[in-house]
Scaffold this motif. Sequence first.
Motif, mmCIF file in Angstrom:
data_model
loop_
_atom_site.group_PDB
_atom_site.id
_atom_site.type_symbol
_atom_site.label_atom_id
_atom_site.label_comp_id
_atom_site.label_asym_id
_atom_site.label_seq_id
_atom_site.Cartn_x
_atom_site.Cartn_y
_atom_site.Cartn_z
ATOM 1 N N THR A 294 0.841 -1.200 0.000
ATOM 2 C CA THR A 294 0.000 0.000 0.000
ATOM 3 C C THR A 294 0.869 1.241 0.000
ATOM 4 N N PHE A 295 0.603 2.130 -0.967
ATOM 5 C CA PHE A 295 1.279 3.421 -1.083
ATOM 6 C C PHE A 295 0.243 4.511 -0.800
ATOM 7 N N HIS A 296 0.738 5.692 -0.436
ATOM 8 C CA HIS A 296 -0.201 6.798 -0.180
ATOM 9 C C HIS A 296 0.570 8.107 -0.120
ATOM 10 N N ALA A 297 -0.087 9.163 -0.559
ATOM 11 C CA ALA A 297 0.451 10.523 -0.442
ATOM 12 C C ALA A 297 -0.709 11.492 -0.339
ATOM 13 N N ALA A 298 -0.633 12.405 0.605
ATOM 14 C CA ALA A 298 -1.583 13.522 0.721
ATOM 15 C C ALA A 298 -1.115 14.403 1.863
ATOM 16 N N LYS A 299 -0.400 15.464 1.543
ATOM 17 C CA LYS A 299 0.126 16.428 2.516
ATOM 18 C C LYS A 299 0.880 15.727 3.654
ATOM 19 N N ILE A 300 1.931 15.005 3.241
ATOM 20 C CA ILE A 300 2.880 14.429 4.200
ATOM 21 C C ILE A 300 4.192 15.186 3.982
ATOM 22 N N PRO A 301 4.312 16.380 4.574
ATOM 23 C CA PRO A 301 5.433 17.251 4.235
ATOM 24 C C PRO A 301 6.660 17.073 5.117
ATOM 25 N N ASP A 302 6.538 16.342 6.234
ATOM 26 C CA ASP A 302 7.625 16.284 7.205
ATOM 27 C C ASP A 302 8.047 14.846 7.454
ATOM 28 N N LEU A 303 9.285 14.679 7.864
ATOM 29 C CA LEU A 303 9.837 13.345 8.054
ATOM 30 C C LEU A 303 9.237 12.637 9.261
ATOM 31 N N ALA A 304 8.824 13.374 10.276
ATOM 32 C CA ALA A 304 8.227 12.730 11.448
ATOM 33 C C ALA A 304 6.959 11.978 11.052
ATOM 34 N N THR A 305 6.110 12.620 10.259
ATOM 35 C CA THR A 305 4.883 11.961 9.801
ATOM 36 C C THR A 305 5.205 10.800 8.877
ATOM 37 N N ALA A 306 6.165 11.003 7.982
ATOM 38 C CA ALA A 306 6.543 9.940 7.052
ATOM 39 C C ALA A 306 7.077 8.728 7.802
ATOM 40 N N ARG A 307 7.916 8.966 8.813
ATOM 41 C CA ARG A 307 8.452 7.845 9.607
ATOM 42 C C ARG A 307 7.331 7.107 10.329
ATOM 43 N N TYR A 308 6.415 7.870 10.895
ATOM 44 C CA TYR A 308 5.287 7.250 11.583
ATOM 45 C C TYR A 308 4.474 6.382 10.624
ATOM 46 N N ALA A 309 4.267 6.859 9.407
ATOM 47 C CA ALA A 309 3.473 6.111 8.433
ATOM 48 C C ALA A 309 4.086 4.752 8.148
ATOM 49 N N ILE A 310 5.414 4.688 8.077
ATOM 50 C CA ILE A 310 6.091 3.421 7.802
ATOM 51 C C ILE A 310 6.228 2.580 9.069
ATOM 52 N N GLU A 311 6.692 3.204 10.135
ATOM 53 C CA GLU A 311 6.966 2.454 11.367
ATOM 54 C C GLU A 311 5.698 1.843 11.961
ATOM 55 N N SER A 312 4.570 2.548 11.821
ATOM 56 C CA SER A 312 3.307 2.050 12.361
ATOM 57 C C SER A 312 2.669 0.992 11.484
ATOM 58 N N GLY A 313 3.233 0.764 10.300
ATOM 59 C CA GLY A 313 2.688 -0.232 9.399
ATOM 60 C C GLY A 313 1.495 0.237 8.598
ATOM 61 N N LYS A 314 1.244 1.532 8.591
ATOM 62 C CA LYS A 314 0.120 2.038 7.804
ATOM 63 C C LYS A 314 0.415 1.992 6.311
ATOM 64 N N LEU A 315 1.676 2.200 5.947
ATOM 65 C CA LEU A 315 2.070 2.227 4.543
ATOM 66 C C LEU A 315 3.324 1.388 4.333
#
Length: 676
Positions: A294-315
């Motif tokens: 699963t891929f996704h993009a929509a106003k993910i401008p910062d690395l903290a959010t991006a890391r959370y998206a991967i580390e939490s298993g959402k993406l």
Amino acid sequence: MSKDPLLQPYQLKHLTLKNRIMATSHEPAYPEDGMPKARYRAYHVERAKAGLALTMTAGSATVSRDSPPVFNNILAYRDDVVPWLKDLTDACHEHGTAVMIQLTHLGRRTSWSKADWLPVVSPSHHREASHRSFPKKMEDWDIDRIIRDYADAAERMQAGGMDGIELQAYGHLMDQFWSPLTNELEGPYGGSLDNRLRFTFDVLSAIRARVGSEFIVGVRYTADECLPGGLTRADGLDISHRLKDSGMVDFLNVIRGHIDTDAGLTDVIPVQGMRNAPHLDFAGEVRAATGFPTFHAAKIPDLATARYAIESGKLDMVGMTRAHMADPHIVRKILQGREESIRPCVGANFCLDRIYQGGEAYCIHNAATGRELTMPHDIEPATVKRKVVVVGTGPAGLEAARVAAERGHEVVVFEAAANPGGQIRLTAQSERRREMMSIIDWRMEQCQEMGVVFRFNTWAEAEDVLAEQPDEVIIATGGLPHTDVLSEGNELVVSSWDIIAGDVKPGKNVLLFDDAGDHAALQAAEVLAASGAKVEVMTPDRSFAPEVMAMNLVPYMRSLQPLDVTFTVTFRLHSVVRDQAGLLARVGSDYGGVIKERHIDQVVVNHGTLPLDELYFDLKVQSANKGEVDYDALIAGRPQPAAPDGQFRLFRIGDAVSARNTHAAIYDALRLVKDI
């Protein structure tokens, strides 16, 4: 081995992606004659050189002639696209970056008056609000033809060396079949969800017959239209399972919402002042339900959010597309431990708004993006160190100071105010546009790190500048509001800046005359309306706020429409006089034959700025070049003519020249100072 979630490799079928960061499919409108030529290639290669794992081109490459490219899309229906794609993919592969492309048929999301003037087609006659075309309701031979076109295009993409393709199914033809709001066909392609999905699976079958089972194929799709009567969350989860279970799809790229209106598009791709990552949790639900890439993009401008998206298993892969327009070197800076130096995306959406008005995508504060053939992202050091004096700390002045310091020069900056920012500081008075201050904050941090000397609370006179014994002087003093535009009563009006800054208290019944069409008028209108004032925004133009553009207009309308604000177009304010009731405004029209009157208690004028240029003219006669800019050299990216020893060159940039916008001011500075 790094433990950073973003730096972990990801295995997609046979393809190893070296990290979890991608740029999702987007069309910056750089093709030439429908082809991704040198400029397009340079744009993607810049990100590849910096370590991006996957760059997706074309949002979207069009597969059929009756899907004319309203955004200057790549023409995937032409055979001559193949060698251009091969050049692009080979260049990115040299840096270990995978390349995919998005294919689409726009359906009703285009115009019949473009390209070959063929009828727009869709599974119903319903017009899309954004593009206004009434489509032809598709016939069986249209469906058969377009399925073949998809397969032909996919084969071309494979021949062009692409690592995979992505089919676009939100707002375009494919999900116009899916949605009960836009599919009124009968028979095998209309009615039940099974039938409405048949077109997609027929396309996938045709593509697989051409490219084989190993070539990577994904779908970017809406899993919830967020519209009454449209596809629901439950429908979206069902579709997600069907795509996975088909065996013909290798990844899901999830979005939520609809893009048939400006408001809908802005909710799918939020702008500044809107919540970050609003659909991330929803994409995570799809991944949890399907267990599928699963891929996704929509106003993910910062690395903290991006890391959370991967580390939490959402993406599995996180899209940071606009963020990479602001700074294409994000991955390199992570690897170098320099995250604090990443140029932030401020969500201004200058990039997307421009392409939706037929322009090219540019970042509001990275003027090198899209100009990689002529403008540097990395500033090279100069061979000779010089003394550079900059006057003004708005976006133009700070960009000039930053680039000069990167060149290794000694830089001194004068600023009359106590703090940097210029007009950006005024813009950021609006809570919704506070992110704009990052344009200033980032440059200040860069300048301070490089030892730039700032002299705040200093109104620079010519003798102050000359006392520095400069080699180069750059005037970036900006402008002041121009309100002297009426035949009578100019002394009775206030400026939009006065209202935004809080220097003038809002009236109760206000006429805001906007003859510039930019953000300042609408920001002032928000302040006025929020105070409880009755507000009329008047413009002589055919539409109000034309410089604000579609997606940025949405938040303004959402704040202004519930309040007592009206918009009047095609009328011009001529004069204002005092009377017993307060103020009497006389209004006419450029079309002639109409004179009206308004009784109000406050008139606000928004008419751009006039240059604050006294210092420039005081220094002009003493400069070696008399302030002259060699435009041929500037445009070609060559240095300006040198000054004789002991003399200084003088330049002015930004609104100190003429009223323009933030991007123009920063571009002025970059292309001039990069060669000093």
